[in-house]
Design a protein around this motif. Structure first.
Motif, short mmCIF file in Angstrom:
data_model
loop_
_atom_site.label_atom_id
_atom_site.label_comp_id
_atom_site.label_asym_id
_atom_site.label_seq_id
_atom_site.Cartn_x
_atom_site.Cartn_y
_atom_site.Cartn_z
N SER A 123 1.03 -1.24 -0.03
CA SER A 123 0.03 0.15 -0.25
C SER A 123 1.13 1.12 -0.19
CB SER A 123 -1.33 0.21 0.67
OG SER A 123 -0.57 0.07 2.50
N LEU A 148 -2.53 3.93 -3.94
CA LEU A 148 -2.19 2.55 -4.17
C LEU A 148 -2.61 1.76 -3.31
CD1 LEU A 148 -1.71 1.13 -7.50
CD2 LEU A 148 0.88 1.66 -6.98
N THR A 150 -1.20 -2.89 -4.41
CA THR A 150 -1.02 -3.79 -4.89
C THR A 150 -0.83 -5.52 -4.53
OG1 THR A 150 1.20 -4.28 -3.83
CG2 THR A 150 0.87 -3.04 -6.13
N LYS A 152 0.26 -9.32 -4.11
CA LYS A 152 0.75 -10.29 -5.07
C LYS A 152 0.45 -11.42 -4.73
CE LYS A 152 5.29 -12.50 -5.80
NZ LYS A 152 7.11 -12.16 -5.95
N VAL A 175 0.75 -10.09 -11.00
CA VAL A 175 0.07 -8.42 -9.90
C VAL A 175 -1.25 -7.92 -10.14
CG1 VAL A 175 1.34 -6.98 -9.06
CG2 VAL A 175 2.57 -9.20 -9.65
N ARG A 177 -3.23 -4.23 -9.16
CA ARG A 177 -3.19 -3.56 -8.89
C ARG A 177 -4.76 -2.58 -8.61
NH1 ARG A 177 1.17 -4.18 -11.75
NH2 ARG A 177 2.74 -3.68 -10.99
N CYS A 178 -5.26 -2.01 -7.95
CA CYS A 178 -6.22 -0.71 -7.25
C CYS A 178 -6.43 -0.10 -6.59
CB CYS A 178 -7.19 -2.28 -7.18
SG CYS A 178 -6.85 -2.18 -5.31
N PRO A 208 -8.07 -5.49 -5.62
CA PRO A 208 -7.91 -5.60 -6.48
C PRO A 208 -7.61 -6.62 -7.69
CG PRO A 208 -6.91 -6.82 -4.40
CD PRO A 208 -7.80 -5.82 -4.09
#
Length: 257
Positions: A123, A148, A150, A152, A175, A177-178, A208
């Protein structure tokens, strides 16, 4: 979301009682670091088979993990400032639940072992923070940040023994992202003018979207075991993992003029 709404209500309730006009202090740089536990919520913390039956959603099978954050802010007024925060959550994958539910084919009983790496949720957020003194030592700190997020996803590696053959499988997601958000409230104890300790409880959230996942086999015959995912599962299959984490942390805060 209830946790966030309570923090916002608390802040709005206190603001009218504070005389923020002309209460500008010397501008102060605030730097902090914290470490604690992260409790997975929403689909991120659920364990069932929907991940392969509904390609629009994915569950995380996540267990309790750890969190770490660093932050820097600038206090413009006595009770208000702006800050940036970067951090991560490491949550372990529930391999035993995945093994018993997802690969619970009666034909494969006692023939499956699952290895998995940990999830990592990053984050990178910014927004306002607030400080409400209780007395000369203690104060309440709160922030509401956006930015942002992320994700994984864990690399899951089942090892399946079937019909005299061993299949080494690997499932890996792209990966994701959101937009992420974080709401936190904490109790701070001032040890001296520039050093304080803080205990916090916050909620990190986001949705995400993974671009897909791939399946590969490093060993085993071309004819797969019953229920095995095909290698053709690829990046064309997008899925969303609703993610929430309750972070309980302790750390230190340093103030500099």
């Amino acid at each position: 979301m209830k946790f966030i709404s309570r923090i916002v209500f608390f802040v709005l309730f206190l603001l009218p009682t504070l005389n923020l006009k002309a209460q500008i202090l010397d501008q102060r740089l605030i730097i902090g670091a914290s470490f604690g536990v992260g409790l997975p919520q929403q689909n991120f913390g659920k364990s069932d088979t929907v991940g392969r039956k509904d390609t629009t959603k994915v569950k995380g099978w996540a267990t309790t993990g750890i969190n770490f954050h660093v932050k820097a802010g600038w206090k413009f007024y006595k009770h208000f400032g702006l800050m940036a925060q970067a951090g991560g959550n490491v949550n372990w994958f529930n391999s035993s639940a995945y093994e018993s539910q997802l690969l619970g084919n009666p034909i494969l009983q006692n023939q499956v072992a699952v290895n998995a790496t940990a999830h990592y949720i990053g984050s990178y957020l910014g927004g306002p923070f607030f400080n409400f003194p209780i007395n000369s030592i203690f104060s309440i700190d709160a922030h509401v940040l956006v930015g942002l997020m992320t994700a994984k996803y864990s690399v899951v590696s089942p090892i399946v023994n079937f019909d005299g053959s061993t299949y080494n499988e690997s499932v890996s997601y792209t990966v994701a992202r959101c937009l992420g958000y974080d709401a936190e409230i904490g109790l701070k104890a001032n040890l001296m003018d520039q050093v304080a300790l803080i205990l916090t409880c916050g909620y990190l959230g986001g949705n995400p979207v993974f671009g897909g996942y791939s399946v590969s086999y490093s060993s085993g015959p071309p004819l797969l075991y019953p229920g095995a995912p095909a290698v053709s599962y690829n990046n064309a299959r997008t899925s969303t993992m609703s993610t929430g984490i309750i972070n309980i942390s302790a750390g230190a805060v340093f103030s500099f003029f």
